[in-house]
Design a protein around this motif. Structure first.
Motif, short mmCIF file in Angstrom:
data_model
loop_
_atom_site.label_atom_id
_atom_site.label_comp_id
_atom_site.label_asym_id
_atom_site.label_seq_id
_atom_site.Cartn_x
_atom_site.Cartn_y
_atom_site.Cartn_z
N GLY A 155 -3.43 2.04 5.86
CA GLY A 155 -4.22 3.37 6.42
C GLY A 155 -5.83 3.08 6.72
O GLY A 155 -6.62 3.76 6.41
N ASN A 156 -5.92 1.82 7.35
CA ASN A 156 -7.34 1.37 7.85
C ASN A 156 -8.23 1.78 6.85
O ASN A 156 -9.63 1.94 6.95
N ASP A 157 -7.83 1.60 5.61
CA ASP A 157 -8.77 1.68 4.39
C ASP A 157 -9.09 0.43 3.78
O ASP A 157 -8.45 -0.19 3.18
N PRO A 158 -10.78 0.03 3.78
CA PRO A 158 -10.85 -1.15 3.03
C PRO A 158 -11.01 -1.44 1.67
O PRO A 158 -11.28 -2.25 0.95
N GLN A 159 -10.58 -0.17 0.96
CA GLN A 159 -11.04 -0.02 -0.44
C GLN A 159 -10.26 -1.03 -1.13
O GLN A 159 -10.70 -1.44 -2.27
N HIS A 160 -9.19 -1.30 -0.93
CA HIS A 160 -8.26 -2.37 -1.76
C HIS A 160 -9.11 -3.61 -1.52
O HIS A 160 -9.13 -4.37 -2.65
N MET A 161 -9.28 -3.94 -0.66
CA MET A 161 -9.86 -5.44 0.06
C MET A 161 -11.28 -5.54 -0.64
O MET A 161 -11.31 -6.74 -1.15
N PHE A 169 -3.21 -4.09 1.14
CA PHE A 169 -2.15 -3.18 0.88
C PHE A 169 -1.97 -2.86 -0.56
O PHE A 169 -1.30 -3.69 -1.41
N GLN A 170 -2.19 -1.54 -1.15
CA GLN A 170 -2.18 -1.24 -2.50
C GLN A 170 -0.72 -1.01 -2.77
O GLN A 170 -0.34 0.12 -2.41
N GLY A 171 0.23 -1.80 -3.24
CA GLY A 171 1.49 -1.55 -3.48
C GLY A 171 1.87 -0.88 -4.71
O GLY A 171 3.08 -0.35 -4.76
N ASP A 172 1.12 -0.88 -5.68
CA ASP A 172 1.29 -0.32 -7.22
C ASP A 172 -0.09 0.32 -7.52
O ASP A 172 -0.98 0.24 -6.87
N SER A 173 0.19 1.02 -8.46
CA SER A 173 -1.11 1.71 -9.13
C SER A 173 -1.97 0.86 -9.49
O SER A 173 -3.16 0.94 -9.66
#
Ligand code: BES
Ligand code: ZN
Length: 439
Positions: free
Chosen positions: A405-411, A322-326
């Motif tokens: 968002g079902n988005d793996p990019q942050h991981m 979960f990307q909480g910040d920029s």
């Protein structure tokens, strides 16, 4: 006369406690046993209000480093009061709930196997000004393994990360003491086994049994070729928690912490697929029972310390989706090692130049890195967000993949960092066999 609103406010915590106690009755063990905890002074106040007969065994002023400002690598020295207590274990779940409600933070306690261990923790933490005396050999933080790392990086795949964060939340919960939690550990052990080809006689999966609860920790070990007695540990907790009964509560824990397990899984997969053989031994550990006081990692770190295992570094991955910040990667500065944190920041600028790094702190022993840190091992905790902006759905039914968002990019960022860290610390320069690393 007391105004009714004031009275209501005074009575509210009590009513809440009674309601919680009734709700929890089903989850309480039939027979209570003493539990030894360390916790922060504000959590002690909550505990004492709930259980006035709590026995305080001792306290320590602990030096902690925290960022002067978010994103700033400049740290200020602060102190925190940590208290050791003995309390009946039937109160532990309610303690978590009450701390959450009254202090508006997650805020656990650290569970100890004995009174002596709780007191030893206080002693170690109060021992030195900045951090506990480091145990294990100091590694060289020279960055010199690009030839090993660069071919492995493109093998990392976001789709594999998604597969793990879809699979683990399919268990009803992953509680340390539920049948689902046991099954999730068995599933992960099996999954990790499938990643290791039969030809890799140097790699194996072991489940680590704990005496006090049924969920096992899971470990992949890849033996080092030239310095097998020195090891690098990468870990994250496999358990999850949410309010409710042991078997019935729904705790998907997609971010907390299927995400960290997804990264570990993908690093193992890529190392095997790429035929990587480390010089030092690598250990990937999915800890049981983190959510109930860092119990699994506490036992494991105590075992490593007891055997005097030569651990050169520990990385904890807990919440990475979960990307909480920029800002991309947040290095937590409390209960971690400053030199190793600086090494991680350098690894990001060298291998992941597009990513930004910030600094934050939990303010208490918030995850398994603390189990290692308090026993003197060099640990770091790269996290998804600052402590102000992390995913607030954790420990609820809403900690599902949709929350990120079902988005793996942050991981994927943390997976890259874990791979780079493991290979840089895991590989010694050619010809260094048996020699001491430069300091
Ligand atoms: N992943 C959390 C810790 C966390 C939460 C770190 C938010 C950074 C931001 C972990 O699983 C957890 O819930 N820890 C407990 C403490 C533990 C000692 C039981 C907590 O924070 O209450
Ligand atoms: Zn948690």
């Amino acid at each position: 006369m007391t105004h009714p609103l004031v009275l209501q406010r005074l009575l509210r915590p009590l009513a809440l406690a009674v309601a919680l106690a009734a709700g929890l009755a089903a989850a309480l063990p039939a027979r209570a046993a003493p539990a030894w905890l360390t916790l922060s002074a504000d959590a002690l106040v909550v505990l004492q209000r709930m259980v006035p007969q709590t026995q305080v065994l001792g306290q320590a002023e602990v030096a902690v480093a925290r960022p002067l400002a978010p994103r700033s690598a400049a740290l200020e020295a602060a102190t925190e009061t940590i208290v050791a207590v003995e309390v009946d274990d039937q109160w532990l779940e309610m303690l978590s709930l009450m701390v959450h409600r009254e202090l508006q933070r997650c805020g656990g306690y650290v569970f100890h196997a004995s009174r002596a261990e709780a007191l030893a923790t206080l002693h170690r933490l109060s021992g030195s000004p900045a951090e506990p005396t480091a145990v294990g050999p100091a590694p060289s933080y020279a960055i010199d393994n690009a030839t090993q790392i660069l071919p492995l990086m493109p093998l990392l795949q976001a789709s594999h990360l998604m597969a793990t964060v879809d699979s683990l939340p399919a268990f009803q919960n992953r509680r340390y003491n539920s049948t689902h939690g046991v099954a999730a550990s068995d599933w992960l052990a099996e999954r990790w086994r499938t990643l290791i080809p039969a030809t890799r006689r140097d790699a194996r999966v072991v489940q680590i049994t704990h005496a006090g609860w049924p969920q096992k920790s899971v470990m992949v070990e890849i033996l080092g070729t030239t310095r097998a007695d020195e090891m690098v540990v990468l870990g994250g907790h496999l358990d999850s928690i949410a309010p409710g009964t042991i078997e019935g509560s729904r705790a998907p824990g997609a971010d907390d912490n299927a995400s960290g397990i997804a990264s570990l899984t993908e690093v193992i997969r890529v190392m095997m697929a790429g035929g990587y053989r480390p010089s030092r031994t690598l250990r990937f550990i999915a800890y049981a029972a983190e959510e109930v006081g860092l119990r699994g990692s506490g036992e494991i770190a105590a075992d490593f310390l007891g055997r005097a295992d030569k651990v050169v570094g520990v990385m904890q991955l807990d919440m990475t989706a979960f990307q909480g910040d920029s800002t991309d990667i947040w290095l937590y500065t409390d209960y971690t090692n400053a030199a190793q944190n600086a090494f991680l920041a350098t690894l990001v600028s060298r291998y992941l130049p597009g990513y930004t790094v910030g600094y934050s702190a939990c303010g208490y022993a918030c995850s398994d890195h603390a189990s290692w840190h308090t026993r003197g091992f060099r640990a770091s905790f790269p996290h998804e967000a600052s402590n102000a902006n992390y995913n607030r759905a954790i420990h609820t039914v809403d900690d599902v993949t949709a929350i990120f968002g079902n988005d793996p990019q942050h991981m994927l960022k943390f997976t890259k960092l874990a791979l780079v860290y493991a290979v840089e610390l895991g590989t010694l320069p050619r010809g260094s066999r048996g020699a001491l690393a430069a300091r």
